[in-house]
Scaffold this motif. Structure first.
Motif, short mmCIF file in Angstrom:
data_model
loop_
_atom_site.label_atom_id
_atom_site.label_comp_id
_atom_site.label_asym_id
_atom_site.label_seq_id
_atom_site.Cartn_x
_atom_site.Cartn_y
_atom_site.Cartn_z
N LEU A 14 7.89 17.71 -3.74
CA LEU A 14 7.67 15.67 -4.32
C LEU A 14 8.27 15.45 -4.94
CD1 LEU A 14 4.25 17.48 -5.80
CD2 LEU A 14 4.79 17.38 -3.12
N LEU A 15 8.60 14.19 -4.37
CA LEU A 15 9.71 13.57 -5.33
C LEU A 15 8.21 11.56 -5.54
CD1 LEU A 15 12.35 13.59 -2.99
CD2 LEU A 15 12.30 14.47 -5.21
N ILE A 16 8.28 11.58 -6.88
CA ILE A 16 7.37 10.60 -6.64
C ILE A 16 8.39 9.47 -7.32
CG2 ILE A 16 5.62 10.01 -8.09
CD1 ILE A 16 5.48 13.46 -8.76
N ASP A 17 7.65 8.40 -6.75
CA ASP A 17 8.62 6.72 -6.74
C ASP A 17 9.59 6.22 -7.93
OD1 ASP A 17 5.67 6.51 -7.31
OD2 ASP A 17 5.30 7.00 -9.79
N VAL A 53 7.36 15.25 0.46
CA VAL A 53 5.74 14.27 0.12
C VAL A 53 6.65 13.47 -0.70
CG1 VAL A 53 3.74 13.69 -0.53
CG2 VAL A 53 4.35 16.03 0.12
N LEU A 54 6.70 11.79 -0.38
CA LEU A 54 7.38 10.79 -0.72
C LEU A 54 6.24 9.98 -0.94
CD1 LEU A 54 10.42 10.23 0.87
CD2 LEU A 54 10.07 11.02 -0.75
N THR A 55 6.05 9.61 -2.39
CA THR A 55 4.78 8.76 -2.82
C THR A 55 5.53 7.22 -4.10
OG1 THR A 55 3.16 8.72 -4.09
CG2 THR A 55 4.40 9.59 -5.37
N SER A 56 5.22 6.54 -3.70
CA SER A 56 5.97 5.44 -4.25
C SER A 56 4.53 4.53 -5.02
CB SER A 56 6.47 3.84 -3.79
OG SER A 56 5.36 3.53 -2.69
N SER A 57 4.57 3.43 -6.28
CA SER A 57 3.70 2.71 -6.25
C SER A 57 4.06 1.13 -6.09
CB SER A 57 3.35 3.04 -8.25
OG SER A 57 2.21 2.65 -8.77
N LEU A 58 3.20 0.82 -6.30
CA LEU A 58 3.08 -1.29 -6.20
C LEU A 58 4.86 -1.63 -5.86
CD1 LEU A 58 0.82 -2.03 -9.94
CD2 LEU A 58 0.22 -1.63 -7.04
N GLU A 59 4.65 -0.88 -4.74
CA GLU A 59 6.26 -1.56 -3.74
C GLU A 59 6.81 -2.67 -4.28
OE1 GLU A 59 7.60 0.37 -0.54
OE2 GLU A 59 7.38 2.09 -1.13
N MET A 91 -0.87 13.31 -8.57
CA MET A 91 -2.12 13.61 -8.35
C MET A 91 -3.57 13.49 -8.49
SD MET A 91 -0.82 16.29 -7.17
CE MET A 91 -1.58 18.23 -7.76
N ASP A 92 -3.64 12.28 -8.69
CA ASP A 92 -4.96 11.46 -9.00
C ASP A 92 -5.03 10.59 -7.88
OD1 ASP A 92 -5.82 12.62 -11.80
OD2 ASP A 92 -5.83 11.32 -12.86
N ASP A 93 -4.19 10.83 -7.41
CA ASP A 93 -4.39 9.47 -5.40
C ASP A 93 -4.60 10.49 -4.87
OD1 ASP A 93 -3.71 8.56 -3.05
OD2 ASP A 93 -3.21 7.08 -4.35
N PRO A 94 -6.16 10.59 -4.32
CA PRO A 94 -6.15 11.06 -2.92
C PRO A 94 -5.56 11.57 -2.32
CG PRO A 94 -7.87 9.56 -3.91
CD PRO A 94 -6.70 9.29 -4.22
N ASP A 95 -4.91 10.36 -1.54
CA ASP A 95 -3.91 10.28 -0.27
C ASP A 95 -2.61 11.83 -0.77
OD1 ASP A 95 -5.44 8.95 1.31
OD2 ASP A 95 -4.51 6.82 1.02
N PHE A 96 -2.17 11.30 -1.60
CA PHE A 96 -1.02 12.06 -2.57
C PHE A 96 -1.73 13.22 -2.56
CE2 PHE A 96 1.80 14.23 -5.27
CZ PHE A 96 2.73 13.76 -5.20
N VAL A 100 -0.02 16.57 -0.54
CA VAL A 100 0.13 17.78 -1.39
C VAL A 100 -0.15 19.29 -0.72
CG1 VAL A 100 0.12 18.78 -3.87
CG2 VAL A 100 1.31 16.71 -3.19
N THR A 101 -1.74 19.28 -0.67
CA THR A 101 -2.89 20.46 -0.52
C THR A 101 -2.50 20.90 1.31
OG1 THR A 101 -4.80 19.57 -1.84
CG2 THR A 101 -4.94 21.17 0.41
N ALA A 102 -1.85 20.02 2.10
CA ALA A 102 -1.91 19.70 3.50
C ALA A 102 -0.46 20.66 3.73
CB ALA A 102 -2.26 17.65 4.17
#
Length: 194
Positions: A14-17, A53-59, A91-96, A100-102
């Motif tokens: 998991l790589l975050i932001d 799993v990659l995620t970003s916030s407010l790009e 982890m509070d973001d349902p899609d993220f 992770v679960t997937a």
């Protein structure tokens, strides 16, 4: 929890932001080294066919776009990254959380651009949910050294394993003559200073 060798078949990354703007906020470590370490984790995931799993916030705001190198390393994961609308704990973001679960994996290698914000909250949530969490401390940083130290101590007290990029890569390789070891030799080689 003691440091153990990682099994690629049981592990997701998991790589975050790791975004252009957020990387500029890190003051506790060398930003280029931090970025190289995050990219190495992505390369390892791809080399060993581990979920990434990659995620970003407010790009579109000060955080800026996800580092473009991820698009070359992991084009599908980059295109499918979870673009959060500002929620601090990924982890509070349902899609993220669903991504992770997937993965179907219970061991998570986690690196967020800022250990004291992007990494700490999802790590604490993951541990609470029963995941084994390996926090790659040198693939992130914090605004200050003291903030970094506090975040790492908090995650360790909660049960996360605090580790480094090189320890994760060698732990996944297990044996340099194995297929995993052979796949990771070039990734490790890129991190060795010349």
């Amino acid at each position: 929890m003691p440091l153990q060798m990682l099994l690629p078949a049981d592990t997701a990354v998991l790589l975050i932001d790791h975004q252009v703007g957020t990387m500029s906020w890190v003051g506790s470590t060398d930003r280029e080294v931090m970025k190289a370490n995050a990219l190495a984790l992505a390369k390892a995931a791809k080399a060993l066919d581990m979920p990434l799993v990659l995620t970003s916030s407010l790009e579109d705001n000060a955080q800026g776009p996800l580092a473009e190198e991820f698009a070359r390393i992991a084009p599908e994961e980059f295109a499918g990254r979870v673009r959060r609308s500002g929620v601090v704990n990924a982890m509070d973001d349902p899609d993220f959380a669903d991504a992770v679960t997937a993965t179907g994996r219970r061991t998570l290698v986690i690196a967020g651009v800022t250990n004291d914000v992007c990494t700490v909250y999802p790590t604490l949530t993951a541990v609470e949910k029963g995941y084994t969490a390996y926090v790659v401390a040198d693939a992130g940083g914090s605004t200050s050294k003291i903030a970094d130290d506090i975040a790492l101590r908090q995650m360790e007290r909660a049960g996360a394993v605090i580790t480094s990029t090189n320890m994760v890569l060698t732990g996944l390789a297990r044996d340099w003559s194995s297929p995993a070891g052979q796949a990771l030799i070039p990734v490790v080689g890129e991190l060795i200073p010349v």
